[in-house]
Design a protein around this motif. Structure first.
Motif, PDB file in Angstrom:
ATOM      1  N   UNK A  20      26.204   9.381  -1.923  1.00  0.00           N
ATOM      2  CA  UNK A  20      24.814   9.051  -1.619  1.00  0.00           C
ATOM      3  C   UNK A  20      24.607   8.648  -0.154  1.00  0.00           C
ATOM      4  N   UNK A  21      25.678   8.521   0.616  1.00  0.00           N
ATOM      5  CA  UNK A  21      25.551   8.283   2.052  1.00  0.00           C
ATOM      6  C   UNK A  21      25.315   9.586   2.826  1.00  0.00           C
ATOM      7  N   UNK A  22      25.391  10.702   2.143  1.00  0.00           N
ATOM      8  CA  UNK A  22      25.171  11.996   2.790  1.00  0.00           C
ATOM      9  C   UNK A  22      23.765  12.081   3.357  1.00  0.00           C
ATOM     10  N   UNK A  81      11.559   3.474  20.358  1.00  0.00           N
ATOM     11  CA  UNK A  81      10.994   4.249  21.466  1.00  0.00           C
ATOM     12  C   UNK A  81      11.766   5.540  21.729  1.00  0.00           C
ATOM     13  N   UNK A  82      13.060   5.514  21.496  1.00  0.00           N
ATOM     14  CA  UNK A  82      13.898   6.657  21.836  1.00  0.00           C
ATOM     15  C   UNK A  82      14.825   6.982  20.664  1.00  0.00           C
ATOM     16  N   UNK A  83      15.073   8.280  20.500  1.00  0.00           N
ATOM     17  CA  UNK A  83      15.875   8.756  19.380  1.00  0.00           C
ATOM     18  C   UNK A  83      16.929   9.747  19.846  1.00  0.00           C
ATOM     19  N   UNK A  84      18.087   9.685  19.192  1.00  0.00           N
ATOM     20  CA  UNK A  84      19.108  10.698  19.378  1.00  0.00           C
ATOM     21  C   UNK A  84      18.798  11.926  18.537  1.00  0.00           C
ATOM     22  N   UNK A  85      19.626  12.944  18.670  1.00  0.00           N
ATOM     23  CA  UNK A  85      19.362  14.230  18.045  1.00  0.00           C
ATOM     24  C   UNK A  85      19.811  14.299  16.589  1.00  0.00           C
ATOM     25  N   UNK A  86      20.569  13.325  16.123  1.00  0.00           N
ATOM     26  CA  UNK A  86      21.042  13.343  14.740  1.00  0.00           C
ATOM     27  C   UNK A  86      22.419  13.970  14.612  1.00  0.00           C
ATOM     28  N   UNK A  87      23.196  13.420  13.696  1.00  0.00           N
ATOM     29  CA  UNK A  87      24.513  13.967  13.391  1.00  0.00           C
ATOM     30  C   UNK A  87      24.687  13.964  11.874  1.00  0.00           C
ATOM     31  N   UNK A  88      25.171  15.072  11.335  1.00  0.00           N
ATOM     32  CA  UNK A  88      25.281  15.240   9.890  1.00  0.00           C
ATOM     33  C   UNK A  88      26.514  14.521   9.352  1.00  0.00           C
ATOM     34  N   UNK A  89      26.298  13.737   8.311  1.00  0.00           N
ATOM     35  CA  UNK A  89      27.389  13.110   7.568  1.00  0.00           C
ATOM     36  C   UNK A  89      27.332  13.633   6.133  1.00  0.00           C
ATOM     37  N   UNK A  90      28.409  14.226   5.681  1.00  0.00           N
ATOM     38  CA  UNK A  90      28.480  14.759   4.327  1.00  0.00           C
ATOM     39  C   UNK A  90      29.671  14.147   3.611  1.00  0.00           C
ATOM     40  N   UNK A  91      29.401  13.516   2.475  1.00  0.00           N
ATOM     41  CA  UNK A  91      30.450  12.867   1.702  1.00  0.00           C
ATOM     42  C   UNK A  91      30.602  13.624   0.391  1.00  0.00           C
ATOM     43  N   UNK A  92      31.764  14.184   0.171  1.00  0.00           N
ATOM     44  CA  UNK A  92      31.999  14.949  -1.047  1.00  0.00           C
ATOM     45  C   UNK A  92      32.599  14.049  -2.126  1.00  0.00           C
ATOM     46  N   UNK A  93      32.273  14.383  -3.367  1.00  0.00           N
ATOM     47  CA  UNK A  93      32.763  13.565  -4.491  1.00  0.00           C
ATOM     48  C   UNK A  93      34.102  14.071  -5.000  1.00  0.00           C
TER      49      UNK A  93
END
Length: 125
Positions: free
Chosen positions: A87-89, A113-125
């Motif tokens: 569920x942290x995905x 005010x400012x944001x980064x571009x995002x990074x994907x976190x995928x946690x598999x079960x």
């Protein structure tokens, strides 16, 4: 102003990841900073935040598992994520808000005010 997030990836449940966010173009120490995440079909939510003075805030869902920190000398913030769950995905975003006080943090997306571009976190079960 630029926030550059890194460190996401694919990990098995129970594993760990460390996210980093490097800031440029701002006096980093004058900002409260936070990590948000957004899963598909869900709203963006605050995961953890740290004030300019080092006070921290955590969402209940990550307390005891995640640790936010900052290194003002390096203009960088971190999110250490342990005991990861499926569920942290989400896509994780770093953000910076002009500090209203030494202890100021905010859970509101609109306060940042400012944001980064995002990074994907995928946690598999």
């Amino acid at each position: 102003v630029q926030l550059q997030a890194s460190g996401g990836g694919l990990v098995q449940a129970g594993g760990s990841l460390r996210l980093s966010c490097a800031a440029s173009g701002v006096t980093f120490s004058n900002y409260a900073v936070g990590w948000f995440r957004q899963a598909p079909g869900k709203e963006r939510e605050l995961v953890a935040a740290i004030s300019s003075g080092g006070s921290t805030y955590y969402a209940d869902s990550v307390k005891g598992r995640f640790t936010i920190s900052r290194d003002n000398a390096k203009n960088t913030m971190y999110l250490q994520m342990n005991s990861l769950k499926p569920e942290d995905t989400a896509v994780y975003y770093c953000a910076a808000a002009a500090a209203r006080s030494y202890f100021y943090v905010s859970s509101l997306v609109t306060d940042y005010d400012y944001w980064g571009q995002g990074t994907q976190v995928t946690v598999s079960s």
